[in-house]
Scaffold this motif. Structure first.
Motif, PDB file in Angstrom:
ATOM      1  N   VAL A 152       0.798  -1.150  -0.047  1.00  0.00           N
ATOM      2  CA  VAL A 152      -0.089   0.041   0.110  1.00  0.00           C
ATOM      3  C   VAL A 152       0.802   1.209   0.009  1.00  0.00           C
ATOM      4  O   VAL A 152       0.592   2.220  -0.710  1.00  0.00           O
ATOM      5  N   VAL A 153       1.876   1.334   0.846  1.00  0.00           N
ATOM      6  CA  VAL A 153       2.870   2.292   0.988  1.00  0.00           C
ATOM      7  C   VAL A 153       3.462   2.493  -0.268  1.00  0.00           C
ATOM      8  O   VAL A 153       3.649   3.860  -0.745  1.00  0.00           O
ATOM      9  N   VAL A 154       3.879   1.830  -1.023  1.00  0.00           N
ATOM     10  CA  VAL A 154       4.861   1.915  -2.253  1.00  0.00           C
ATOM     11  C   VAL A 154       3.752   2.406  -3.384  1.00  0.00           C
ATOM     12  O   VAL A 154       4.244   3.462  -4.025  1.00  0.00           O
ATOM     13  N   ARG A 155       2.484   1.986  -3.470  1.00  0.00           N
ATOM     14  CA  ARG A 155       1.822   2.501  -4.372  1.00  0.00           C
ATOM     15  C   ARG A 155       1.317   4.046  -3.828  1.00  0.00           C
ATOM     16  O   ARG A 155       1.106   4.749  -4.982  1.00  0.00           O
ATOM     17  N   VAL A 156       1.047   4.312  -2.624  1.00  0.00           N
ATOM     18  CA  VAL A 156       0.917   5.821  -2.325  1.00  0.00           C
ATOM     19  C   VAL A 156       2.021   6.585  -2.832  1.00  0.00           C
ATOM     20  O   VAL A 156       1.934   7.612  -3.517  1.00  0.00           O
ATOM     21  N   ARG A 157       3.169   6.229  -2.479  1.00  0.00           N
ATOM     22  CA  ARG A 157       4.514   7.104  -2.844  1.00  0.00           C
ATOM     23  C   ARG A 157       4.595   7.077  -4.503  1.00  0.00           C
ATOM     24  O   ARG A 157       5.072   8.231  -4.932  1.00  0.00           O
ATOM     25  N   ALA A 158       4.303   6.081  -5.291  1.00  0.00           N
ATOM     26  CA  ALA A 158       4.177   6.184  -6.633  1.00  0.00           C
ATOM     27  C   ALA A 158       3.459   7.126  -7.036  1.00  0.00           C
ATOM     28  O   ALA A 158       3.462   7.895  -8.063  1.00  0.00           O
ATOM     29  N   SER A 159       2.145   7.034  -6.610  1.00  0.00           N
ATOM     30  CA  SER A 159       1.206   8.205  -6.962  1.00  0.00           C
ATOM     31  C   SER A 159       1.464   9.525  -6.841  1.00  0.00           C
ATOM     32  O   SER A 159       1.293  10.518  -7.559  1.00  0.00           O
ATOM     33  N   LEU A 160       2.292   9.803  -5.618  1.00  0.00           N
ATOM     34  CA  LEU A 160       2.655  11.229  -5.290  1.00  0.00           C
ATOM     35  C   LEU A 160       3.728  11.354  -6.273  1.00  0.00           C
ATOM     36  O   LEU A 160       3.820  12.555  -6.783  1.00  0.00           O
ATOM     37  N   ASP A 161       4.798  10.588  -6.589  1.00  0.00           N
ATOM     38  CA  ASP A 161       5.817  10.767  -7.621  1.00  0.00           C
ATOM     39  C   ASP A 161       5.128  11.157  -9.045  1.00  0.00           C
ATOM     40  O   ASP A 161       5.848  11.904  -9.666  1.00  0.00           O
ATOM     41  N   SER A 162       3.966  10.386  -9.366  1.00  0.00           N
ATOM     42  CA  SER A 162       3.547  10.881 -10.788  1.00  0.00           C
ATOM     43  C   SER A 162       2.807  12.129 -10.738  1.00  0.00           C
ATOM     44  O   SER A 162       2.903  12.710 -11.882  1.00  0.00           O
ATOM     45  N   THR A 163       2.585  12.683  -9.682  1.00  0.00           N
ATOM     46  CA  THR A 163       1.826  14.067  -9.759  1.00  0.00           C
ATOM     47  C   THR A 163       2.966  15.187  -9.311  1.00  0.00           C
ATOM     48  O   THR A 163       2.400  16.324  -9.277  1.00  0.00           O
ATOM     49  N   SER A 164       4.020  14.785  -8.961  1.00  0.00           N
ATOM     50  CA  SER A 164       4.655  15.974  -8.512  1.00  0.00           C
ATOM     51  C   SER A 164       6.187  15.549  -8.655  1.00  0.00           C
ATOM     52  O   SER A 164       6.630  14.319  -8.711  1.00  0.00           O
ATOM     53  N   SER A 165       7.265  16.637  -9.275  1.00  0.00           N
ATOM     54  CA  SER A 165       8.321  16.147  -9.766  1.00  0.00           C
ATOM     55  C   SER A 165       9.360  17.024  -8.653  1.00  0.00           C
ATOM     56  O   SER A 165       9.061  17.581  -7.811  1.00  0.00           O
ATOM     57  N   LEU A 211      13.113  16.098  -6.288  1.00  0.00           N
ATOM     58  CA  LEU A 211      13.941  15.345  -5.544  1.00  0.00           C
ATOM     59  C   LEU A 211      13.355  15.260  -4.155  1.00  0.00           C
ATOM     60  O   LEU A 211      12.890  16.335  -3.454  1.00  0.00           O
ATOM     61  N   LYS A 212      12.936  14.050  -3.798  1.00  0.00           N
ATOM     62  CA  LYS A 212      12.234  13.881  -2.526  1.00  0.00           C
ATOM     63  C   LYS A 212      13.106  12.877  -1.343  1.00  0.00           C
ATOM     64  O   LYS A 212      13.772  12.048  -1.822  1.00  0.00           O
ATOM     65  N   LEU A 213      13.294  13.492  -0.208  1.00  0.00           N
ATOM     66  CA  LEU A 213      14.259  12.730   0.674  1.00  0.00           C
ATOM     67  C   LEU A 213      12.884  12.095   1.697  1.00  0.00           C
ATOM     68  O   LEU A 213      12.271  12.863   2.489  1.00  0.00           O
TER      69      LEU A 213
END
Length: 310
Positions: A228-241, A243-245
């Motif tokens: 679930v967490v990996v999918r949420v983070r993938a969704s966040l990455d697809s909507t914003s560009s 570098l994320k720490l």
């Protein structure tokens, strides 16, 4: 139908669950003595016509569980009316030979069991197979057989997730969303490793502290949380560009240390799994990257039912 003719009547089916490691042996049919042959024959015929059909399912650490289920000859409308019916489910655990046998039987591939075992393909590896790896991993099966096996595995995963996360919903026709999306398998594995590093803490290794639960109790729960967490983070990455720490496990370890169930036991797996998902997407000050509690609850439901998170 067990061949005795009992399946023809619309009688309840008695389903029995068992621990995965428990071996099942067929009960021996008593042989009547010559003196009572006629009476024994009559008794056997009567008990055969009135006996319930026994089906077996897995129930981890719960011993035999009896569940009344309707016969397959009953109408679908009658099944829908029966509320509170316990679903037949497969529990994921380290010893998944019984679960593998179950899904192969559902797919009509029970004769291929030894081939799966020899190739090292277990039920858990089928649950976690990536979309782009399925054909390569199961290249020894015909395309039609792969499709039947995929459906059987995903139905078991759907039942497991619904029971684990307390989500009540009819099984969707399309369950492809439950497969691990391409490119996310390694991320899920790394997050699980980060979760499990909790048990490598120096205070636990030295015996100075005791974990609130065992590794075996939470392993499958942490896998569900990681997906679930990996999918949420993938969704966040697809909507914003940009570098994320991110701390891989977020605030999950702090939650694990603070967990206190009744009698020092993991007494609510559903709550634990949901809390780990929420805490992974938090830091010491709260939710990260603009997320909210409602966002995460919606993402959990989307993971099981296939609806869009974003």
């Amino acid at each position: 139908d067990d061949g005795s003719g009992a399946g023809a009547a619309a009688t309840p089916i008695l389903a029995i669950g068992w621990r995965p490691e428990t071996k099942t042996t067929a009960a021996a049919t008593p042989t009547p003595t010559p003196s009572g042959a006629s009476d024994a024959k009559t008794t056997n015929k009567t008990s055969s016509s009135s006996s319930s059909i026994l089906r077996e399912r897995h129930e981890e650490k719960s011993g035999p569980v009896l569940v009344m289920k309707e016969d397959t000859s009953s109408s679908s409308a009658a099944k829908n009316k029966q509320k509170g019916e316990t679903k037949s489910k497969v529990i994921v655990n380290e010893d998944d030979d019984g679960a593998l046998k179950h899904v192969l039987e559902e797919a009509g591939l029970q004769s291929r069991l030894s081939e799966f075992v020899s190739r090292g393909i277990g039920f858990f590896s089928l649950l976690t197979i990536e979309q782009n790896q399925e054909k390569t991993t199961l290249d020894f099966l015909k395309p039609g057989h792969r499709m039947r096996l995929r459906r059987s595995v995903l139905m078991s995963k759907f039942d497991w997730c619904c029971n684990l996360l307390h989500i009540e919903h009819p099984c969707p026709k399309d369950l492809s969303h439950l497969m691990v999306p391409s490119g996310q398998g390694k991320k899920v594995e790394k997050l699980i490793e980060a979760y499990m590093s909790f048990f490598n803490h120096i205070t636990l290794k030295k015996g100075w502290r005791k974990a609130p639960f065992t590794m075996r109790q939470v392993e499958e729960l942490l896998h569900c949380a990681a997906e679930v967490v990996v999918r949420v983070r993938a969704s966040l990455d697809s909507t914003s560009s940009g570098l994320k720490l991110r701390k891989l496990s977020g605030n999950a370890h702090a939650y694990m240390w603070s967990y206190r169930g009744e009698s020092k036991a993991l007494d609510d797996p559903a709550l634990f799994t949901r809390d780990v998902i929420h805490e992974t997407l938090k830091d010491g000050r709260g939710y990260v990257e603009g997320l909210t509690k409602a966002d995460i609850d919606r993402a959990i439901k989307a993971y099981v039912l296939g609806s869009s998170f974003s």
